[in-house]
Every structure is written in C-alpha cells, then in structure tokens.
Design a protein around this motif. Structure first.
Motif, mmCIF file in Angstrom:
data_model
loop_
_atom_site.group_PDB
_atom_site.id
_atom_site.type_symbol
_atom_site.label_atom_id
_atom_site.label_comp_id
_atom_site.label_asym_id
_atom_site.label_seq_id
_atom_site.Cartn_x
_atom_site.Cartn_y
_atom_site.Cartn_z
ATOM 1 N N GLU A 77 -1.383 -3.244 7.000
ATOM 2 C CA GLU A 77 -2.442 -2.494 6.320
ATOM 3 C C GLU A 77 -3.038 -3.295 5.169
ATOM 4 O O GLU A 77 -4.255 -3.269 4.944
ATOM 5 N N GLN A 85 -6.888 -4.449 4.915
ATOM 6 C CA GLN A 85 -7.741 -4.138 3.765
ATOM 7 C C GLN A 85 -8.344 -5.418 3.188
ATOM 8 O O GLN A 85 -9.532 -5.452 2.848
ATOM 9 N N GLY A 110 -12.942 -5.892 1.182
ATOM 10 C CA GLY A 110 -11.779 -6.709 0.869
ATOM 11 C C GLY A 110 -12.138 -8.008 0.183
ATOM 12 O O GLY A 110 -13.147 -8.130 -0.508
#
Length: 157
Positions: A9, A13, A19
């Motif tokens: 995760e 991200q 990001g």
C-alpha cells in the motif's frame, strides 16, 4: 493487514497520482542499478552477520531488496503484465515442483540427490525457453558494470 500488505500500500501510494514524482517515474529499466546495488548490499549484510553476529544490517538490506521486488511488481501490474500475487504464486509453485522429496513421493538419500533432481526438474521446466538463456551473459556483464558504477558513486574506486 500484514506488514507486507502495508508495504504494498505504501508503494502504491508513492507511485499514485498524489505520490512521489521520483517513484512515479521509475521503470523496470531505471530501477536496474538500484536492484543490483541492493543485492550487493544484502551480500554485505550477510558478511557482517557472519563476521560479527549482528543481523541488523542484513535485516535492513533485505528490506531494501524487497522494496525492489514490490516496486517491479507494481510497475508490472500497472502495465498489465503480472501482479505480486503472480510472482508469489510462481515461486511457490516452483519450490513445490523442485522439492518432490518434500511435497511429493520422491525419496532422496542426501543433498547431492536433491541437487541432481533439482537440475533435472529445472531442465524440464526450461524446455522450449532456452532462448532466454542467451540473454544471461549480457545481463551478467551489465550487472558487473552497474556494480562498478555503484562503487564509483559511493567512493570505493
């Protein structure tokens, strides 16, 4: 959630729309130097463990190498090539196939027989894929050059 899922995760991200620009720009090709360097640093961590008994460096470097695996899998997933589950399934199935003395009915007397079986099984698995082996010498040369570049960048040459 497992720590592995958490890592996936985090990387998703970092590579996502909001990001990190650096992480979003990475490709399989651009990550080759980091992948080779992290593998070399795992070797260093093993050496430190062997000489000092301290496992902290090895733990850290294995994490950095795992990061490379997760990054490559996420890049591949974004390109609709394969997923991390595909990578894990592939290595799990390979380990089961190559250990019929553990997961099947084959009997072995010693580790030499294990190696003979392993090579025989590997040869069967690679049948029809022999062409891929032709790329290996170039990859070894490239890995050596990437190590040399890393050594210069870190001031070891």
């Amino acid at each position: 959630m497992t720590e592995f899922e958490r890592l996936q995760e985090i990387i998703a991200q970092l590579r996502g729309e909001n990001g990190c620009p650096w992480d979003r720009e990475q490709t399989h090709v651009s990550l080759k130097p980091a992948c080779v360097e992290e593998a070399a640093e795992v070797v260093c961590g093993i050496n430190i463990l062997e000489k000092t008994g301290d496992a902290e460096n090895l733990k850290e470097e294995l994490g950095d190498l795992l990061l490379q695996v997760v990054m490559h899998a996420q890049i591949a997933e974004g390109e609709n090539l394969f997923t991390m589950d595909d990578v894990i399934r592939g290595i799990s199935e390979k380990m089961i196939r190559r250990h019929p003395h553990v997961f099947g009915t084959t009997e072995v007397q010693n580790f030499q027989e294990v190696l003979v079986n392993w090579e025989s099984i590997k040869k069967r698995e690679k049948k029809g894929k022999e062409w891929a082996r032709a790329y290996l010498p170039e990859a070894f040369d490239e890995a050596k050059e990437l190590i040399d570049v890393a050594k210069r960048r870190k001031g070891y040459v």
